[in-house]
Design an enzyme around this catalytic site. Sequence first.
Site, short mmCIF file in Angstrom:
data_model
loop_
_atom_site.label_atom_id
_atom_site.label_comp_id
_atom_site.label_asym_id
_atom_site.label_seq_id
_atom_site.Cartn_x
_atom_site.Cartn_y
_atom_site.Cartn_z
CB SER A 190 -0.96 -0.04 1.20
OG SER A 190 -1.95 0.94 1.09
CG ASP A 364 -7.52 -3.39 -2.53
OD1 ASP A 364 -8.14 -2.56 -1.83
OD2 ASP A 364 -6.29 -3.48 -2.52
CG HIS A 395 -5.73 -2.45 0.81
ND1 HIS A 395 -5.21 -2.05 -0.40
CD2 HIS A 395 -5.03 -1.78 1.76
CE1 HIS A 395 -4.25 -1.15 -0.19
NE2 HIS A 395 -4.12 -0.98 1.11
#
Length: 423
Positions: A190, A364, A395
């Site tokens: 991320s 996600d 995610h």
Amino acid sequence: MGFAGWFGILLFIGMILGEGGSVPLEDFAVSDNELELMERTDNWFKLDDEDADMLVPELISKYGYKVESHSVTTEDGYVLKMFRILPREQPSVKKLPVLMVHGLLGSSADFVISGPNNSLAYLLADDGYEVWLANVRGSRYSKGHTTMLVQSKEYWDFTWHEMGYYDLPAMIDHVLNISNSNKLFYIGHSQGTTVYFVMSSSRPEYNDKIALMTALAPAVILKRVKSPILRFMLQTSDTLKKVLDALHIYEFLPHNENNHRIAQILCPPEEKNNACTQIVGLITGPHPEMFDQWLALTYQGHAPAGASTKQMMHFVQLIRSGGQFRQYDYGRKGNLEVYSSGKAPAYNLTAATAPVLIYYGLNDWMVHPRDVETFSKMLPRLVAAIPVADRKFNHLDFLIAKDARMQVYDKLLPMLDQYNGKR
């Protein structure tokens, strides 16, 4: 923000859930194959209640790995903490070191929290790699500066731009120096990918120091955020920023030991569909069958780990801009003062010349798969952009899903081995 702020956010989200925001029941359907996997993985996690309250070096030592703590000072004076996990056994052929960089509001705990046999950092050490865990500025383990007080407004005047421009180069140089290597492997999750592409485009000389960059759920192009909670927070972010500024609060959701105790009350692990399961599903994408309640509760002893409010607003800008990957936007007048241009400068992704391998989730709700596909086409040396086979992978699953090892880690390790000889 501390105890009251975090508790208030949980209560607020709980109110949303109570007014029809819960995840549809069909999203919780479990197939026969998933049930089989659940039975195989239920006994994998080696976790104790105390893991939620232990520091990362304590956790690593507890499970039999050798760990060192290192301090690194950036060009602009921020003091960062890194943790080095030594290989379980020295490989017959020396392997390149691995630098792992966590996401927004996370810390180095992200890569070890699911314990031996599951966490990527441990699997790498088992495979003969020297693993370095980063902690970016302002997070739990990296709150220091050579001249500024952490409580000051000036200390928190940073976004993920400074992390990419200053933090990563300082950490990479330290790793290569200590490990006596000219290249390393980079693994980011991320925001850990966001900061990498800031560095690789703004300081392109560092591309030569990366053997392979692996991006897990890359947060670079964010046009299609699906999470209803994040979309609501996006709409109210300007007001929230003004309130926090008026209260002289510049740190967002710092680590607080009370978070774990709150979660124990609000999200008892014996309840399968508790508040935490629903909240995580609404933020990251629903995948309850691979969501281990005890692991999630343990993880909340380590997260959130803090960020700057300005850093959060830079992500708001990234989403609102419709996919423009740019430096922090101060408005036309502010941009002229800071950048000598009316617009914030764009990051040149064509300068990111190190090879990049991407894994992304089809479920996600934070980083949409179409955004990942768009982003991947901008990279000059894309190795592959691989969707995780489990179509419900979200995610957060890259860190704590029951099937994270099978779906991602076991596939990644052979890829690293292929690039070990390319120095």
